[in-house]
Each structure stands twice: as structure tokens, then as C-alpha cells.
Design an enzyme around this catalytic site. Structure first.
Site, PDB file in Angstrom:
ATOM      1  N   TYR A 114      11.121   9.945  14.620  1.00 34.87           N
ATOM      2  CA  TYR A 114      10.212   9.068  13.858  1.00 34.87           C
ATOM      3  C   TYR A 114       8.774   9.241  14.365  1.00 34.87           C
ATOM      4  CZ  TYR A 114       8.034   4.825  12.006  1.00 34.87           C
ATOM      5  OH  TYR A 114       7.187   3.935  11.367  1.00 34.87           O
ATOM      6  N   LYS A 116       5.328  10.599  12.457  1.00 32.93           N
ATOM      7  CA  LYS A 116       4.098   9.812  12.345  1.00 32.93           C
ATOM      8  C   LYS A 116       2.927  10.513  13.057  1.00 32.93           C
ATOM      9  CE  LYS A 116       5.646   6.603   9.690  1.00 32.93           C
ATOM     10  NZ  LYS A 116       5.113   6.450   8.320  1.00 32.93           N
TER      11      LYS A 116
HETATM   12  P1  NDP Z   1       9.988  -1.258   4.184  1.00 36.92           P
HETATM   13  O1  NDP Z   1      11.343  -0.731   4.471  1.00 36.92           O
HETATM   14  O2  NDP Z   1       9.844  -2.699   3.822  1.00 36.92           O
HETATM   15  O3  NDP Z   1       9.282  -0.392   3.053  1.00 36.92           O
HETATM   16  C1  NDP Z   1       9.553   0.970   2.847  1.00 36.92           C
HETATM   17  C2  NDP Z   1       9.172   1.304   1.418  1.00 36.92           C
HETATM   18  O4  NDP Z   1       9.375   2.700   1.203  1.00 36.92           O
HETATM   19  C3  NDP Z   1      10.028   0.560   0.408  1.00 36.92           C
HETATM   20  O5  NDP Z   1       9.195   0.080  -0.643  1.00 36.92           O
HETATM   21  C4  NDP Z   1      10.970   1.624  -0.119  1.00 36.92           C
HETATM   22  O6  NDP Z   1      11.284   1.339  -1.460  1.00 36.92           O
HETATM   23  C5  NDP Z   1      10.079   2.847  -0.025  1.00 36.92           C
HETATM   24  N1  NDP Z   1      10.860   4.077  -0.037  1.00 36.92           N
HETATM   25  C6  NDP Z   1      11.860   4.435   0.811  1.00 36.92           C
HETATM   26  N2  NDP Z   1      12.370   5.618   0.465  1.00 36.92           N
HETATM   27  C7  NDP Z   1      11.675   6.028  -0.636  1.00 36.92           C
HETATM   28  C8  NDP Z   1      11.736   7.176  -1.448  1.00 36.92           C
HETATM   29  N3  NDP Z   1      12.595   8.173  -1.221  1.00 36.92           N
HETATM   30  N4  NDP Z   1      10.888   7.245  -2.508  1.00 36.92           N
HETATM   31  C9  NDP Z   1      10.007   6.259  -2.759  1.00 36.92           C
HETATM   32  N5  NDP Z   1       9.892   5.175  -1.994  1.00 36.92           N
HETATM   33  C10 NDP Z   1      10.720   5.055  -0.953  1.00 36.92           C
HETATM   34  O7  NDP Z   1       9.124  -0.938   5.484  1.00 36.92           O
HETATM   35  P2  NDP Z   1       7.562  -1.108   5.829  1.00 36.92           P
HETATM   36  O8  NDP Z   1       6.847  -1.824   4.786  1.00 36.92           O
HETATM   37  O9  NDP Z   1       7.508  -1.584   7.207  1.00 36.92           O
HETATM   38  O10 NDP Z   1       7.155   0.430   5.859  1.00 36.92           O
HETATM   39  C11 NDP Z   1       6.016   0.956   5.214  1.00 36.92           C
HETATM   40  C12 NDP Z   1       5.426   2.044   6.077  1.00 36.92           C
HETATM   41  O11 NDP Z   1       4.936   1.459   7.285  1.00 36.92           O
HETATM   42  C13 NDP Z   1       6.409   3.131   6.527  1.00 36.92           C
HETATM   43  O12 NDP Z   1       5.771   4.386   6.414  1.00 36.92           O
HETATM   44  C14 NDP Z   1       6.662   2.805   7.988  1.00 36.92           C
HETATM   45  O13 NDP Z   1       7.028   3.927   8.728  1.00 36.92           O
HETATM   46  C15 NDP Z   1       5.305   2.264   8.381  1.00 36.92           C
HETATM   47  N6  NDP Z   1       5.286   1.439   9.597  1.00 36.92           N
HETATM   48  C16 NDP Z   1       6.004   0.281   9.652  1.00 36.92           C
HETATM   49  C17 NDP Z   1       6.012  -0.462  10.811  1.00 36.92           C
HETATM   50  C18 NDP Z   1       6.856  -1.671  10.953  1.00 36.92           C
HETATM   51  O14 NDP Z   1       7.054  -2.130  12.111  1.00 36.92           O
HETATM   52  N7  NDP Z   1       7.375  -2.268   9.879  1.00 36.92           N
HETATM   53  C19 NDP Z   1       5.180  -0.085  11.978  1.00 36.92           C
HETATM   54  C20 NDP Z   1       4.439   1.127  11.781  1.00 36.92           C
HETATM   55  C21 NDP Z   1       4.482   1.847  10.634  1.00 36.92           C
HETATM   56  P3  NDP Z   1      12.630   1.763  -2.238  1.00 36.92           P
HETATM   57  O15 NDP Z   1      13.773   1.571  -1.278  1.00 36.92           O
HETATM   58  O16 NDP Z   1      12.641   0.810  -3.400  1.00 36.92           O
HETATM   59  O17 NDP Z   1      12.420   3.177  -2.665  1.00 36.92           O
END
Ligand code: NDP
Length: 262
Positions: free
Chosen positions: A169, A173
């Protein structure tokens, strides 16, 4: 106060702008879509779960905003290009891309969870690149015509810090952060501002997908001792970056829960 400075403090600094947000069906993307719409942007919300996107579009509409749902798997390059074509045809093209979809699946490397390695690489790197490939022409065009466009990629504090069992991961990133720095050098002269946001832990569905027992215990412990960031904290940051005067680019935003050490 100059007109530009005034725009930062306007209640609708993004009026007239068109924002595309990936990963908009939950967490950071969902909160950012709502916030950018409240700042005046028309938002195109992308993710796979169409129902969640439709609910979001309805909610934004009820609050006086403008939103369009596009259900798409960002790992499918042709589908992402079709989504970009739709944004061009229906909304006149994007001038703000929040490239945010991602997944976090920590596990000790010796357990050889190759499917999870591949999933993270496919989404966090290849999916991110599919979106950049499909929307960069729109950003460059918008910057040429309107003077500015924003490409904001979601990286992670893991890109900077060392986290045992998070190697794959963190590697994906680190790619996002380093890529963003390079794209800034390439696209900045064309008036496209490029930023990477590197958050520490944000309470979202991201943690629900974790299967590794050790990582789960670590996350539960952290939840008890640290007041995690909330999705809206990142949404406000995205809105701030995009509302800055056109000459100002925040290339890298490292944002942590106050009590999270690393
Ligand atoms: P969530 O799991 O809530 O959101 C992830 C989103 O990505 C969902 O809307 C999901 O929607 C979408 N997604 C997943 N797979 C696909 C795909 N194949 N195609 C299109 N969309 C996809 O997590 P976060 O909001 O936390 O994550 C958002 C970003 O923030 C990520 O890049 C994560 O790595 C980053 N991040 C998060 C942190 C945390 O602690 N939460 C810390 C640092 C970075 P769906 O399943 O409907 O497709």
C-alpha cells in the site's frame, strides 16, 4: 483586498467550475463531492456503486448543488475514457480532477497475499493512471481557456512513513506522491496545478476492507487513542486547494490526526 484574495473567502469560489471526483460513493470522495458542490462546482461523481452515487446526487441537488453520477470501474481504461467523453459532452469538460479512488490491504509480506498486492496496484496505480490519461486533455484545455485547472491526487501519509505490513500500500502511495511531483513540473507551465494530499488515518470504509488480523488490532487500538480525521477534514482541504488564487499551487499536503505519531 484584491479580487483574487476575495475569491478565496467567497462562499462560492468554485462557481462555474466542473469537478470530477473518483471514489465518490463513500468516505473522502463522497464528502469532497458534497463540499465542492457547496462551493459552487458542478460535480461528476465516479465509483462502481451506482445506487450510492444516485443517493449522493439527490442529496447534492436538494442542497442546491449540481451533480451527475457516472458508475465506472476505474481499472477499466475504456470505461474511464467513456466517462471522460460523457463529462466533455454533458458538462463541457473537467477543470478539477480529484483522483481519489483507492484501497488499503495491509498484510505481512511473507504471507504472499498476491491477490491483495495486485488489487492495490491495479486500483491505486493503474486505476489512478487511467483517470489521469482520460482527463488530463480536458484539464489542459480548461487551463488554456480559463487560466487554471486542478489535478489533486489522493496519496497517504504512508507514502512518507514506514509502516510494517503496509509495504505494498505504502509503495503504491509513494508512486502517487512522486508521480504528482513530476506531473507538476510538466503541467504547471500549462497552468494545471498538481497536488498530492497525504492523509494520516481518516475514519472511512477503507478500514472495513482490511482482512489482516494484526492490522485490524492495530487500527482498533489507534481508534481508541487517536481522534481520527474525518472525511470532511480532507474535503475542506481539497476545497481550499482549488480555491486558492490562480498563481498559488500547494504541491503536497501532509495532514495528520493531531495525536497520530506516524
Ligand atoms: P473508502 O473505502 O470509503 O472509499 C474508496 C472509494 O473508492 C469508494 O468510493 C469506492 O467506491 C471507490 N473504488 C474502489 N474500487 C474502485 C474501482 N475499481 N473503481 C472505481 N472506484 C472504486 O475509503 P477512503 O475514502 O478512505 O479512501 C479514499 C482514498 O483515500 C484512497 O485512495 C485511500 O487510499 C486514501 N487514504 C485514506 C486514508 C484513510 O485512513 N481512510 C488515509 C490516507 C489515504 P465503489 O466501491 O463504489 O467503487
Amino acid at each position: 483586498m484584491t479580487t483574487e484574495t476575495h475569491a478565496l473567502f467567497s462562499t462560492r469560489p468554485l462557481d462555474g467550475r466542473v469537478a470530477v471526483i473518483t471514489g465518490a460513493s463513500s468516505g473522502i470522495g463522497e464528502a469532497s463531492a458534497e463540499h465542492l458542490a457547496s462551493l459552487g462546482a458542478t460535480v461528476a461523481v465516479l465509483a462502481r456503486r451506482a445506487e450510492r452515487l444516485d443517493e449522493l446526487v439527490t442529496r447534492i441537488g436538494k442542497n442546491g448543488g449540481n451533480a451527475v453520477a457516472i458508475a465506472v470501474d476505474v481499472t477499466d481504461a475504456a470505461a474511464v475514457q467513456a466517462a471522460a467523453d460523457r463529462v466533455a459532452a454533458e458538462l463541457g469538460g473537467a477543470d478539477l480532477l480529484f483522483n481519489n479512488a483507492g484501497v488499503m490491504l495491509p498484510a505481512p509480506v511473507e504471507e504472499l497475499c498476491v491477490d491483495q498486492w495486485q488489487h492495490q496496484i491495479d486500483l491505486n496505480i493503474s486505476g489512478l493512471m487511467n483517470v489521469i490519461g482520460a482527463f488530463t486533455p480536458q484539464l489542459v484545455r480548461a487551463a488554456g481557456e480559463r487560466g487554471v485547472a486542478d489535478l489533486i491526487n489522493t496519496s497517504s501519509s504512508a507514502a512518507q512513513n514506514l509502516c510494517p505490513t503496509f509495504a505494498v500500500y505504502a509503495g503504491t502511495k509513494a508512486f502517487v506522491s512522486h508521480l504528482s511531483k513530476h506531473l507538476r513540473v510538466e503541467l504547471g507551465p500549462k497552468s494545471v496545478r498538481v497536488s498530492a494530499i497525504e492523509p494520516g488515518i481518516v475514519g472511512t470504509e477503507l478500514q472495513d476492507h482490511v482482512t489482516d488480523a494484526g492490522a485490524k488490532v492495530w487500527l482498533e487500538g489507534s481508534k481508541e487513542t487517536v481522534d481520527w480525521l474525518r472525511p470532511d477534514d480532507i474535503a475542506q482541504t481539497v476545497g481550499f486547494i482549488a480555491s486558492l488564487p490562480l498563481r498559488v499551487n500547494l504541491p503536497q499536503v501532509f495532514i495528520m490526526p493531531t495525536a497520530q505519531p506516524s
